[in-house]
Design a protein around this motif. Structure first.
Motif, PDB file in Angstrom:
ATOM      1  N   PRO A 147      -2.688   8.307  11.170  1.00  0.00           N
ATOM      2  CA  PRO A 147      -1.993   8.940  11.315  1.00  0.00           C
ATOM      3  C   PRO A 147      -0.727   8.204   9.487  1.00  0.00           C
ATOM      4  O   PRO A 147      -1.033   7.447   9.158  1.00  0.00           O
ATOM      5  CB  PRO A 147      -0.709   8.840  11.877  1.00  0.00           C
ATOM      6  CG  PRO A 147      -1.236   7.279  12.651  1.00  0.00           C
ATOM      7  CD  PRO A 147      -2.362   7.021  12.392  1.00  0.00           C
ATOM      8  N   ASP A 148      -0.258   9.590   9.054  1.00  0.00           N
ATOM      9  CA  ASP A 148       0.309   9.036   7.679  1.00  0.00           C
ATOM     10  C   ASP A 148       1.984   8.610   8.167  1.00  0.00           C
ATOM     11  O   ASP A 148       2.419   7.904   7.366  1.00  0.00           O
ATOM     12  CB  ASP A 148       0.801  10.512   7.373  1.00  0.00           C
ATOM     13  CG  ASP A 148      -0.243  10.980   6.842  1.00  0.00           C
ATOM     14  OD1 ASP A 148      -1.544  10.435   5.715  1.00  0.00           O
ATOM     15  OD2 ASP A 148      -1.358  12.225   7.187  1.00  0.00           O
TER      16      ASP A 148
ATOM     17  N   ASP B 214       2.243  -0.727   3.104  1.00  0.00           N
ATOM     18  CA  ASP B 214       1.272  -1.271   1.563  1.00  0.00           C
ATOM     19  C   ASP B 214       0.038   0.053   1.710  1.00  0.00           C
ATOM     20  O   ASP B 214      -0.226  -0.392   0.413  1.00  0.00           O
ATOM     21  CB  ASP B 214       0.737  -2.934   1.222  1.00  0.00           C
ATOM     22  CG  ASP B 214       2.085  -3.517   1.171  1.00  0.00           C
ATOM     23  OD1 ASP B 214       3.093  -3.351   1.090  1.00  0.00           O
ATOM     24  OD2 ASP B 214       1.780  -4.887   1.357  1.00  0.00           O
ATOM     25  N   GLN B 215      -0.477   0.171   2.957  1.00  0.00           N
ATOM     26  CA  GLN B 215      -1.793   0.974   2.738  1.00  0.00           C
ATOM     27  C   GLN B 215      -1.325   2.023   2.559  1.00  0.00           C
ATOM     28  O   GLN B 215      -1.833   2.973   2.875  1.00  0.00           O
ATOM     29  CB  GLN B 215      -2.244   0.560   4.099  1.00  0.00           C
ATOM     30  CG  GLN B 215      -2.521  -1.356   3.915  1.00  0.00           C
ATOM     31  CD  GLN B 215      -3.384  -1.158   5.459  1.00  0.00           C
ATOM     32  OE1 GLN B 215      -3.700  -0.716   6.382  1.00  0.00           O
ATOM     33  NE2 GLN B 215      -3.893  -3.065   6.112  1.00  0.00           N
TER      34      GLN B 215
ATOM     35  N   MET C 216       4.515  -9.806  12.720  1.00  0.00           N
ATOM     36  CA  MET C 216       4.767  -8.675  13.379  1.00  0.00           C
ATOM     37  C   MET C 216       5.162  -7.496  11.879  1.00  0.00           C
ATOM     38  O   MET C 216       5.063  -6.451  11.475  1.00  0.00           O
ATOM     39  CB  MET C 216       5.399  -7.926  14.595  1.00  0.00           C
ATOM     40  CG  MET C 216       4.054  -8.477  15.950  1.00  0.00           C
ATOM     41  SD  MET C 216       4.681  -7.718  17.544  1.00  0.00           S
ATOM     42  CE  MET C 216       4.317  -6.144  17.097  1.00  0.00           C
ATOM     43  N   TRP C 217       6.236  -8.271  11.526  1.00  0.00           N
ATOM     44  CA  TRP C 217       7.177  -7.986  10.383  1.00  0.00           C
ATOM     45  C   TRP C 217       6.397  -7.797   9.166  1.00  0.00           C
ATOM     46  O   TRP C 217       5.705  -7.102   8.479  1.00  0.00           O
ATOM     47  CB  TRP C 217       8.172  -8.100  10.028  1.00  0.00           C
ATOM     48  CG  TRP C 217       9.465  -8.787  10.944  1.00  0.00           C
ATOM     49  CD1 TRP C 217       9.434  -8.244  11.868  1.00  0.00           C
ATOM     50  CD2 TRP C 217      10.504  -9.606  10.886  1.00  0.00           C
ATOM     51  NE1 TRP C 217      10.815  -8.397  13.087  1.00  0.00           N
ATOM     52  CE2 TRP C 217      11.043  -9.343  11.846  1.00  0.00           C
ATOM     53  CE3 TRP C 217      11.379 -10.026  10.161  1.00  0.00           C
ATOM     54  CZ2 TRP C 217      11.921  -9.401  11.859  1.00  0.00           C
ATOM     55  CZ3 TRP C 217      12.458 -10.903   9.842  1.00  0.00           C
ATOM     56  CH2 TRP C 217      12.971 -10.166  11.185  1.00  0.00           C
ATOM     57  N   LYS C 218       5.570  -9.226   9.250  1.00  0.00           N
ATOM     58  CA  LYS C 218       4.459  -9.333   8.265  1.00  0.00           C
ATOM     59  C   LYS C 218       3.047  -8.045   8.442  1.00  0.00           C
ATOM     60  O   LYS C 218       3.021  -6.835   6.861  1.00  0.00           O
ATOM     61  CB  LYS C 218       3.395 -10.975   7.794  1.00  0.00           C
ATOM     62  CG  LYS C 218       4.145 -11.457   7.351  1.00  0.00           C
ATOM     63  CD  LYS C 218       4.311 -12.978   7.490  1.00  0.00           C
ATOM     64  CE  LYS C 218       4.807 -13.764   7.190  1.00  0.00           C
ATOM     65  NZ  LYS C 218       4.080 -15.611   7.490  1.00  0.00           N
ATOM     66  N   MET C 219       2.846  -7.205   8.967  1.00  0.00           N
ATOM     67  CA  MET C 219       1.771  -7.212   9.663  1.00  0.00           C
ATOM     68  C   MET C 219       2.822  -5.382   8.880  1.00  0.00           C
ATOM     69  O   MET C 219       1.930  -4.257   8.451  1.00  0.00           O
ATOM     70  CB  MET C 219       1.482  -7.312  11.334  1.00  0.00           C
ATOM     71  CG  MET C 219       0.104  -5.462  12.195  1.00  0.00           C
ATOM     72  SD  MET C 219       0.531  -5.459  13.326  1.00  0.00           S
ATOM     73  CE  MET C 219       2.373  -4.867  13.723  1.00  0.00           C
ATOM     74  N   ILE C 220       3.468  -5.657   9.633  1.00  0.00           N
ATOM     75  CA  ILE C 220       4.244  -3.853   9.186  1.00  0.00           C
ATOM     76  C   ILE C 220       4.269  -3.482   7.631  1.00  0.00           C
ATOM     77  O   ILE C 220       4.077  -2.580   7.118  1.00  0.00           O
ATOM     78  CB  ILE C 220       5.624  -3.715  10.448  1.00  0.00           C
ATOM     79  CG1 ILE C 220       5.531  -3.462  11.791  1.00  0.00           C
ATOM     80  CG2 ILE C 220       6.663  -2.172   9.730  1.00  0.00           C
ATOM     81  CD1 ILE C 220       6.601  -3.794  12.029  1.00  0.00           C
ATOM     82  N   GLY C 221       4.909  -4.553   7.440  1.00  0.00           N
ATOM     83  CA  GLY C 221       4.516  -4.165   5.439  1.00  0.00           C
ATOM     84  C   GLY C 221       2.711  -4.768   4.934  1.00  0.00           C
ATOM     85  O   GLY C 221       2.782  -3.316   3.991  1.00  0.00           O
ATOM     86  N   ALA C 222       2.612  -5.008   5.462  1.00  0.00           N
ATOM     87  CA  ALA C 222       1.131  -4.700   5.154  1.00  0.00           C
ATOM     88  C   ALA C 222       0.935  -3.226   5.395  1.00  0.00           C
ATOM     89  O   ALA C 222      -0.202  -2.289   4.309  1.00  0.00           O
ATOM     90  CB  ALA C 222      -0.046  -5.481   5.778  1.00  0.00           C
ATOM     91  N   LEU C 223       0.818  -1.860   6.248  1.00  0.00           N
ATOM     92  CA  LEU C 223       0.661  -0.857   6.969  1.00  0.00           C
ATOM     93  C   LEU C 223       1.412  -0.360   5.892  1.00  0.00           C
ATOM     94  O   LEU C 223       0.649   1.058   5.250  1.00  0.00           O
ATOM     95  CB  LEU C 223       1.372  -1.135   8.372  1.00  0.00           C
ATOM     96  CG  LEU C 223       0.244  -1.275   9.340  1.00  0.00           C
ATOM     97  CD1 LEU C 223       1.199  -1.395  11.163  1.00  0.00           C
ATOM     98  CD2 LEU C 223      -1.156  -0.725   9.462  1.00  0.00           C
TER      99      LEU C 223
END
Length: 313
Positions: free
Chosen positions: A157-158, A186-187, A177-184
């Motif tokens: 999804p966008d 960035d994608q 999870m904050w880091k993971m959300i930030g990485a998403l």
């Protein structure tokens, strides 16, 4: 020539009134920009989950419009929903299913062709690859929540909605999870999250919206909000107590506390521009008022949020 790119989400005059008469959403106007992390804050019952449900096709609005990536979500709900990932608060999974199977199944629900490479990429991004053959019931609470996020991302999804993404997880996992959300982000994924953890919004969000009693109270860039509404409170522990605020400070926002032993200076953004803390220190020196200690504290986002809601109570 190409025209302007539409926002990823645009709500106009969105309303929802339940049969009971409860007006959960009141003419909500909101635009979410591509590629941002937007935090939607509000007390319980403010309308956060109803708003998400309306965008995701789970709640039928009473009025207004919802445009998702330029698609009318009310007229074409399936096409709009295909562009949205939703991570709900509740763990809604088959606990006996294996991780990779449940994520692949979610992709198929949106009519996407089987693509093991996409599933692997999503699971690796969420540190779930090593657990791909594990039944979900064998995972920790934090890992189960990651599975929910993987399911929401399986159809690429966008726009990703995270409804209380870190509720019930420990502080260390929350920061992961904050880091993971930030990485998403960035994608290229646009993220809208609701949260009760104000530090979550303060840490991650580009913009912040506050909803209360079904109405959007404000939408601001985080830095602008903190600068505009943030206050600094300075507490001077005096060398000698005062019976009253000296006449020289009659037009200053100062008060006495602790039976005259502490001078409290509360500075809002406008006051800080006019005469800040340094000016008060100079005036104290001019007046011969000595102090033993100074403690200054700037308003956090939580202070601002509580103040906004209390003012509307």
């Amino acid at each position: 020539m190409c025209g302007p790119v539409p926002p990823i989400l645009a709500l106009s005059q969105l309303t929802k009134t339940y049969d009971s008469g409860l007006q959960a959403l009141k003419s909500v106007d909101l635009t979410i920009n591509r590629g941002e992390i937007f935090a939607l804050l509000g007390p319980n019952g403010a309308g956060k989950t109803t708003l998400i449900g309306a965008v995701c096709g789970l709640v039928r609005p009473t009025g207004g419009s919802i445009m998702v990536d330029g698609i009318d979500a009310i007229a074409n709900p399936r096409a709009a929903r295909a562009r949205i990932g939703l991570v709900p608060q509740e763990l809604m999974v088959d606990m006996f299913e294996k991780v990779d199977h449940t994520v692949a199944y979610s992709r198929g629900l949106f009519g996407k062709p089987r693509d093991p490479a996409v599933i692997e990429r999503v699971l690796r991004a969420l540190s779930l690859w090593d657990k791909r053959k594990s039944p979900i019931r064998a995972l920790s609470g934090g890992m189960k929540r990651r599975v929910l996020i993987a399911k929401a991302l399986s159809h690429e999804p966008d726009l990703l909605f995270l409804d209380e993404p870190t509720a019930g997880v420990d502080v260390e996992l929350r920061r992961d999870m904050w880091k993971m959300i930030g990485a998403l982000r960035d994608q290229g994924v646009t993220i809208v999250l609701t949260t009760h953890y104000i530090e979550e919004a303060e840490e991650m969000a580009d913009r912040i919206g506050v909803i209360d009693k079904g109405e959007i109270v404000l939408v601001e860039h985080k830095a602008t909000l903190l600068a505009k509404l943030g206050r600094t409170e300075a507490r001077f522990v005096l060398a000698a107590s005062l019976d009253a605020v000296p006449a020289a400070f009659a037009d200053w926002p100062v008060t006495l506390a602790d039976e005259g032993r502490t001078l409290v200076y509360t500075i809002d953004a406008a006051e800080n521009e006019r005469r800040g803390l340094a000016a008060l220190v100079r005036r104290l020196d001019e007046e011969g008022i000595d102090y033993r200690a100074l403690d200054a504290k700037r308003s956090s986002l939580e202070d601002i949020f509580v103040d906004l809601v209390e003012r509307r109570a």
